[in-house]
Motif scaffolding. Structure first.
Motif, PDB file in Angstrom:
ATOM      1  N   ARG A 165      -5.710  36.884  52.683  1.00 21.46           N
ATOM      2  CA  ARG A 165      -6.618  35.875  52.150  1.00 21.46           C
ATOM      3  C   ARG A 165      -6.559  35.824  50.627  1.00 21.46           C
ATOM      4  O   ARG A 165      -6.682  34.750  50.022  1.00 21.46           O
ATOM      5  N   VAL A 166      -6.358  36.973  49.992  1.00 21.74           N
ATOM      6  CA  VAL A 166      -6.136  36.978  48.533  1.00 21.74           C
ATOM      7  C   VAL A 166      -4.866  36.205  48.201  1.00 21.74           C
ATOM      8  O   VAL A 166      -4.821  35.420  47.245  1.00 21.74           O
ATOM      9  N   ALA A 167      -3.822  36.416  49.006  1.00 25.04           N
ATOM     10  CA  ALA A 167      -2.566  35.696  48.785  1.00 25.04           C
ATOM     11  C   ALA A 167      -2.760  34.185  48.933  1.00 25.04           C
ATOM     12  O   ALA A 167      -2.179  33.392  48.181  1.00 25.04           O
ATOM     13  N   ILE A 168      -3.576  33.772  49.899  1.00 26.66           N
ATOM     14  CA  ILE A 168      -3.876  32.345  50.059  1.00 26.66           C
ATOM     15  C   ILE A 168      -4.642  31.830  48.840  1.00 26.66           C
ATOM     16  O   ILE A 168      -4.338  30.753  48.308  1.00 26.66           O
ATOM     17  N   ALA A 169      -5.636  32.603  48.381  1.00 25.94           N
ATOM     18  CA  ALA A 169      -6.403  32.204  47.200  1.00 25.94           C
ATOM     19  C   ALA A 169      -5.489  32.079  45.983  1.00 25.94           C
ATOM     20  O   ALA A 169      -5.649  31.161  45.164  1.00 25.94           O
ATOM     21  N   ARG A 170      -4.525  32.995  45.860  1.00 26.39           N
ATOM     22  CA  ARG A 170      -3.584  32.952  44.735  1.00 26.39           C
ATOM     23  C   ARG A 170      -2.775  31.654  44.759  1.00 26.39           C
ATOM     24  O   ARG A 170      -2.577  31.015  43.723  1.00 26.39           O
ATOM     25  N   ALA A 171      -2.308  31.255  45.946  1.00 29.48           N
ATOM     26  CA  ALA A 171      -1.546  30.013  46.051  1.00 29.48           C
ATOM     27  C   ALA A 171      -2.427  28.800  45.765  1.00 29.48           C
ATOM     28  O   ALA A 171      -2.007  27.861  45.078  1.00 29.48           O
ATOM     29  N   LEU A 172      -3.655  28.810  46.272  1.00 32.21           N
ATOM     30  CA  LEU A 172      -4.556  27.676  46.083  1.00 32.21           C
ATOM     31  C   LEU A 172      -4.978  27.520  44.623  1.00 32.21           C
ATOM     32  O   LEU A 172      -5.266  26.405  44.175  1.00 32.21           O
ATOM     33  N   ALA A 173      -5.014  28.622  43.891  1.00 29.03           N
ATOM     34  CA  ALA A 173      -5.484  28.573  42.503  1.00 29.03           C
ATOM     35  C   ALA A 173      -4.621  27.673  41.631  1.00 29.03           C
ATOM     36  O   ALA A 173      -5.106  27.105  40.643  1.00 29.03           O
ATOM     37  N   LEU A 174      -3.351  27.524  42.001  1.00 34.15           N
ATOM     38  CA  LEU A 174      -2.441  26.672  41.217  1.00 34.15           C
ATOM     39  C   LEU A 174      -2.564  25.198  41.606  1.00 34.15           C
ATOM     40  O   LEU A 174      -1.790  24.372  41.140  1.00 34.15           O
ATOM     41  N   ASP A 175      -3.522  24.895  42.471  1.00 33.84           N
ATOM     42  CA  ASP A 175      -3.888  23.525  42.825  1.00 33.84           C
ATOM     43  C   ASP A 175      -2.738  22.728  43.429  1.00 33.84           C
ATOM     44  O   ASP A 175      -2.460  21.592  43.008  1.00 33.84           O
ATOM     45  N   PRO A 176      -2.078  23.287  44.458  1.00 27.41           N
ATOM     46  CA  PRO A 176      -1.015  22.518  45.110  1.00 27.41           C
ATOM     47  C   PRO A 176      -1.605  21.423  45.991  1.00 27.41           C
ATOM     48  O   PRO A 176      -2.760  21.502  46.411  1.00 27.41           O
ATOM     49  N   THR A 177      -0.805  20.421  46.285  1.00 32.72           N
ATOM     50  CA  THR A 177      -1.227  19.387  47.230  1.00 32.72           C
ATOM     51  C   THR A 177      -0.681  19.656  48.625  1.00 32.72           C
ATOM     52  O   THR A 177      -1.097  19.017  49.592  1.00 32.72           O
ATOM     53  N   ILE A 178       0.248  20.614  48.721  1.00 34.59           N
ATOM     54  CA  ILE A 178       0.872  20.992  49.992  1.00 34.59           C
ATOM     55  C   ILE A 178       0.877  22.506  50.084  1.00 34.59           C
ATOM     56  O   ILE A 178       1.228  23.193  49.116  1.00 34.59           O
ATOM     57  N   MET A 179       0.503  23.040  51.243  1.00 34.94           N
ATOM     58  CA  MET A 179       0.558  24.485  51.457  1.00 34.94           C
ATOM     59  C   MET A 179       1.532  24.799  52.588  1.00 34.94           C
ATOM     60  O   MET A 179       1.464  24.200  53.667  1.00 34.94           O
ATOM     61  N   LEU A 180       2.431  25.749  52.339  1.00 34.35           N
ATOM     62  CA  LEU A 180       3.387  26.217  53.330  1.00 34.35           C
ATOM     63  C   LEU A 180       3.027  27.639  53.732  1.00 34.35           C
ATOM     64  O   LEU A 180       2.753  28.479  52.872  1.00 34.35           O
ATOM     65  N   PHE A 181       3.027  27.906  55.026  1.00 31.03           N
ATOM     66  CA  PHE A 181       2.682  29.232  55.542  1.00 31.03           C
ATOM     67  C   PHE A 181       3.834  29.733  56.411  1.00 31.03           C
ATOM     68  O   PHE A 181       4.192  29.094  57.401  1.00 31.03           O
ATOM     69  N   ASP A 182       4.404  30.884  56.042  1.00 30.86           N
ATOM     70  CA  ASP A 182       5.517  31.455  56.803  1.00 30.86           C
ATOM     71  C   ASP A 182       5.017  32.628  57.636  1.00 30.86           C
ATOM     72  O   ASP A 182       4.925  33.747  57.150  1.00 30.86           O
ATOM     73  N   GLU A 183       4.640  32.344  58.879  1.00 31.83           N
ATOM     74  CA  GLU A 183       4.111  33.361  59.799  1.00 31.83           C
ATOM     75  C   GLU A 183       3.078  34.247  59.105  1.00 31.83           C
ATOM     76  O   GLU A 183       3.234  35.475  59.017  1.00 31.83           O
ATOM     77  N   PRO A 184       1.994  33.664  58.603  1.00 32.77           N
ATOM     78  CA  PRO A 184       1.041  34.412  57.776  1.00 32.77           C
ATOM     79  C   PRO A 184       0.276  35.495  58.514  1.00 32.77           C
ATOM     80  O   PRO A 184      -0.373  36.334  57.867  1.00 32.77           O
ATOM     81  N   THR A 185       0.319  35.506  59.847  1.00 35.60           N
ATOM     82  CA  THR A 185      -0.425  36.524  60.592  1.00 35.60           C
ATOM     83  C   THR A 185       0.487  37.540  61.279  1.00 35.60           C
ATOM     84  O   THR A 185       0.003  38.414  61.984  1.00 35.60           O
ATOM     85  N   SER A 186       1.797  37.442  61.067  1.00 29.85           N
ATOM     86  CA  SER A 186       2.718  38.287  61.833  1.00 29.85           C
ATOM     87  C   SER A 186       2.588  39.765  61.480  1.00 29.85           C
ATOM     88  O   SER A 186       2.942  40.628  62.287  1.00 29.85           O
ATOM     89  N   ALA A 187       2.079  40.079  60.275  1.00 29.98           N
ATOM     90  CA  ALA A 187       1.936  41.478  59.871  1.00 29.98           C
ATOM     91  C   ALA A 187       0.547  42.030  60.169  1.00 29.98           C
ATOM     92  O   ALA A 187       0.236  43.153  59.784  1.00 29.98           O
ATOM     93  N   LEU A 188      -0.283  41.249  60.867  1.00 32.32           N
ATOM     94  CA  LEU A 188      -1.670  41.636  61.105  1.00 32.32           C
ATOM     95  C   LEU A 188      -1.907  41.977  62.562  1.00 32.32           C
ATOM     96  O   LEU A 188      -1.270  41.421  63.453  1.00 32.32           O
ATOM     97  N   ASP A 189      -2.860  42.873  62.785  1.00 29.25           N
ATOM     98  CA  ASP A 189      -3.230  43.146  64.166  1.00 29.25           C
ATOM     99  C   ASP A 189      -4.170  42.042  64.647  1.00 29.25           C
ATOM    100  O   ASP A 189      -4.685  41.249  63.851  1.00 29.25           O
ATOM    101  N   PRO A 190      -4.392  41.945  65.966  1.00 25.06           N
ATOM    102  CA  PRO A 190      -5.160  40.815  66.515  1.00 25.06           C
ATOM    103  C   PRO A 190      -6.546  40.650  65.911  1.00 25.06           C
ATOM    104  O   PRO A 190      -7.007  39.521  65.742  1.00 25.06           O
ATOM    105  N   GLU A 191      -7.220  41.740  65.568  1.00 22.58           N
ATOM    106  CA  GLU A 191      -8.579  41.617  65.042  1.00 22.58           C
ATOM    107  C   GLU A 191      -8.592  40.933  63.678  1.00 22.58           C
ATOM    108  O   GLU A 191      -9.546  40.257  63.324  1.00 22.58           O
ATOM    109  N   LEU A 192      -7.527  41.133  62.881  1.00 20.91           N
ATOM    110  CA  LEU A 192      -7.490  40.591  61.531  1.00 20.91           C
ATOM    111  C   LEU A 192      -6.856  39.203  61.488  1.00 20.91           C
ATOM    112  O   LEU A 192      -7.010  38.482  60.508  1.00 20.91           O
ATOM    113  N   THR A 193      -6.148  38.846  62.546  1.00 21.79           N
ATOM    114  CA  THR A 193      -5.487  37.546  62.578  1.00 21.79           C
ATOM    115  C   THR A 193      -6.493  36.412  62.490  1.00 21.79           C
ATOM    116  O   THR A 193      -6.284  35.420  61.773  1.00 21.79           O
ATOM    117  N   GLY A 194      -7.624  36.553  63.190  1.00 21.29           N
ATOM    118  CA  GLY A 194      -8.609  35.483  63.251  1.00 21.29           C
ATOM    119  C   GLY A 194      -9.150  35.081  61.906  1.00 21.29           C
ATOM    120  O   GLY A 194      -9.348  33.886  61.645  1.00 21.29           O
TER     121      GLY A 194
END
Length: 262
Positions: A158-187
């Motif tokens: 979520r910090v990484a998402i905030a970092r990307a959003l801070a630069l005010d993009p109009t498009i966001m790309l996500f490359d398997e953003p939950t693949s390194a997380l266990d099921p409880e943290l994916t949500g």
């Protein structure tokens, strides 16, 4: 006619003798969520990285909000964009990776504000104010002073998402953003993505979370062996009877969200 957020035109990508993307044509509408699904090695992440110009296409072109990305084709010739042209186009695109890639010696606030200070040349106070606003947006205002080692995997993403959003993009790309997380943290990460979708952010997500693709995506794209086999609304893509290759993929891939399709 509205200009697409991203237009992928006859894109192919080759690594040596290996062709990993084969003549891809795809338009990403503004304000919608497009999910790229398919087996490992199908070219999903390569296509996404091409959209951010982290990989150069071998042939074809990609337009970001109508502007060429990386190369300009004219009269049958292809020339590279100038650095200033490329920066202007890339500034519209934010990207979140599988791994969080946070600076371990910086707090969450420092990680988010660093890009603003270095890329946008913002004064520290202004950068930290904007960074705090983005951390609040992803529900981490109370973790601003914590270092990555003090955060869970979901919080780091979520910090990484905030970092990307801070630069005010109009498009966001996500490359398997939950693949390194266990099921409880994916949500918690998917909930942030859902909130962005509700706000109308244009998003392209490579994901194995089939339930997310089915419930949040406006368009689902299925790739296999470097080809875009089909793309349509989730209702049509996942409708029974399904495309035989998709059926095989769902049968052989035990996805946490697949039960939502039954």
């Amino acid at each position: 006619m509205t200009t697409p957020a991203i237009s992928v035109q006859n894109v192919s990508k080759r690594y040596g003798e290996t062709l990993v993307l084969r003549d891809i044509n795809l338009e990403i509408p503004r304000g919608e969520v497009t999910c790229l699904i398919g087996p490992s090695g199908s070219g999903k992440s390569t296509l996404l990285r091409c959209m951010a110009f982290l990989e150069e296409t071998t042939s074809g072109s990609i337009l970001i909000e109508g502007e060429p990305l990386g190369f300009i084709e004219k009269d049958g010739k292809r020339r590279a964009q100038s650095p200033s042209e490329l920066r202007a186009t890339r500034s519209k695109v934010g990207m979140v990776f599988q791994q969080f890639n946070l600076w371990p010696h910086m707090t969450a606030l420092g990680n988010v504000s660093a890009a603003l200070r270095r890329v946008r040349k913002m004064p520290r106070k202004e950068a930290e104010e904007r960074a705090m606003a983005q951390l609040t947006k992803v529900g981490l205002e109370d973790r601003a002073g914590h270092y990555p080692s003090q955060l869970s995997g979901g919080q780091q993403q979520r910090v990484a998402i905030a970092r990307a959003l801070a630069l005010d993009p109009t498009i966001m790309l996500f490359d398997e953003p939950t693949s390194a997380l266990d099921p409880e943290l994916t949500g918690e990460v998917l909930n942030v993505m859902r909130a962005l979708a509700d706000e109308g952010m244009t998003m392209v997500a490579v994901t194995h979370e089939i339930g997310f693709a089915a419930s949040v995506g406006n368009t689902v794209c299925f790739l296999d062996q470097g080809k875009l086999l089909f793309h349509d609304t989730p209702e049509k893509v996942f409708a029974a009877p399904r495309h035989p290759r998709l059926e095989q993929f769902l049968d052989t891939y035990l996805d946490r969200g697949a039960s939502m399709l039954k």
